[in-house]
Design an enzyme around this catalytic site. Structure first.
Site, PDB file in Angstrom:
ATOM      1  N   HIS A 114       3.668  21.884 -12.912  1.00  0.00           N
ATOM      2  CA  HIS A 114       3.320  21.926 -14.336  1.00  0.00           C
ATOM      3  C   HIS A 114       4.312  21.067 -15.116  1.00  0.00           C
ATOM      4  O   HIS A 114       5.499  21.006 -14.798  1.00  0.00           O
ATOM      5  CB  HIS A 114       3.354  23.363 -14.850  1.00  0.00           C
ATOM      6  CG  HIS A 114       2.760  23.533 -16.211  1.00  0.00           C
ATOM      7  ND1 HIS A 114       3.441  23.207 -17.365  1.00  0.00           N
ATOM      8  CD2 HIS A 114       1.543  23.971 -16.600  1.00  0.00           C
ATOM      9  CE1 HIS A 114       2.668  23.445 -18.402  1.00  0.00           C
ATOM     10  NE2 HIS A 114       1.509  23.904 -17.977  1.00  0.00           N
ATOM     11  N   GLU A 146      -3.411  17.435 -16.451  1.00  0.00           N
ATOM     12  CA  GLU A 146      -2.901  17.936 -17.729  1.00  0.00           C
ATOM     13  C   GLU A 146      -2.221  16.802 -18.487  1.00  0.00           C
ATOM     14  O   GLU A 146      -1.050  16.499 -18.233  1.00  0.00           O
ATOM     15  CB  GLU A 146      -1.855  19.030 -17.484  1.00  0.00           C
ATOM     16  CG  GLU A 146      -2.370  20.280 -16.829  1.00  0.00           C
ATOM     17  CD  GLU A 146      -1.309  21.363 -16.884  1.00  0.00           C
ATOM     18  OE1 GLU A 146      -1.572  22.407 -17.465  1.00  0.00           O
ATOM     19  OE2 GLU A 146      -0.204  21.127 -16.369  1.00  0.00           O
TER      20      GLU A 146
END
Length: 202
Positions: free
Chosen positions: A42, A117
């Protein structure tokens, strides 16, 4: 108890196995409590929290370790705003994918999902347009086809993770290469159910 079609994911796990690694949570510990997925790479972990962030080589090693321990991995990749504006989105994504491809076997990919992302859209309220997201997802799938295998590229789920919410979920999820959403802020509100309702019928 949970329905059979609902699984639990952790937001991180360590590179270590079990042992004297104070503060680390190992993949085997997650498995012991019923977790089946882990999110790795992430952008917030790549940046760090007042400490050194995780580079792509570390993310790749953690991915391999998690898979060896029997977890499935949601692998996050994505570019920053200045990289998008410089036209280097796919170069950045490829640089994050290559270390993973270097350490995984072809069979390993059956237990990996990719979350694209765009860093500039996470928690900002900004989001890529459906066309922008589709273009990048298609390029990621193409990279997987060229560097791992066409069969893996066809089978792998590539999810969008940049501020998906009820208002934009339908447009994003209708794209051919967007297979789902890694939903953050919207998952904490009733808006999450609008995202679920936006999933195309099979």
């Amino acid at each position: 108890s949970l329905r059979d079609d609902i699984e639990i994911a952790a937001q991180n796990c360590s590179l270590t196995g079990t042992g004297a690694y104070t503060g680390e949570i190992s993949a085997s510990q997650l498995k012991d409590i019923g977790v089946t997925w882990v999110i790795l790479g992430h952008s917030e972990r790549r940046e760090g929290f007042g400490m050194a962030g995780e580079d792509s080589a570390l993310v790749a090693a953690k991915t391999k370790k998690a898979l060896e321990e029997g977890l499935k991995v949601m692998l996050c990749i994505g570019e920053k705003k200045e990289e998008r504006e410089a036209g280097t989105t796919m170069e950045v994504c490829a640089s994050q994918l290559k270390p993973v491809a270097d350490v995984l076997s072809k069979d390993d990919w059956a237990n990996v999902s990719i979350a694209y992302e765009p860093v500039w859209a996470i928690g900002t309220g900004l989001t890529a347009t459906p066309d922008m997201a589709q273009e990048t997802h298609a390029n990621i799938r193409g990279w997987i086809s060229d560097n791992v295998g066409a069969d893996v590229a066809a089978a792998i789920a590539i999810q969008y993770g940049g501020s998906m919410k009820g208002a934009n979920a339908e447009g994003l999820l209708s794209q051919p290469d967007i297979d789902g959403g890694l939903i953050g802020g919207a998952s904490l509100t009733m808006d999450f159910f609008k995202c679920i309702d936006a999933v195309p019928s099979a």
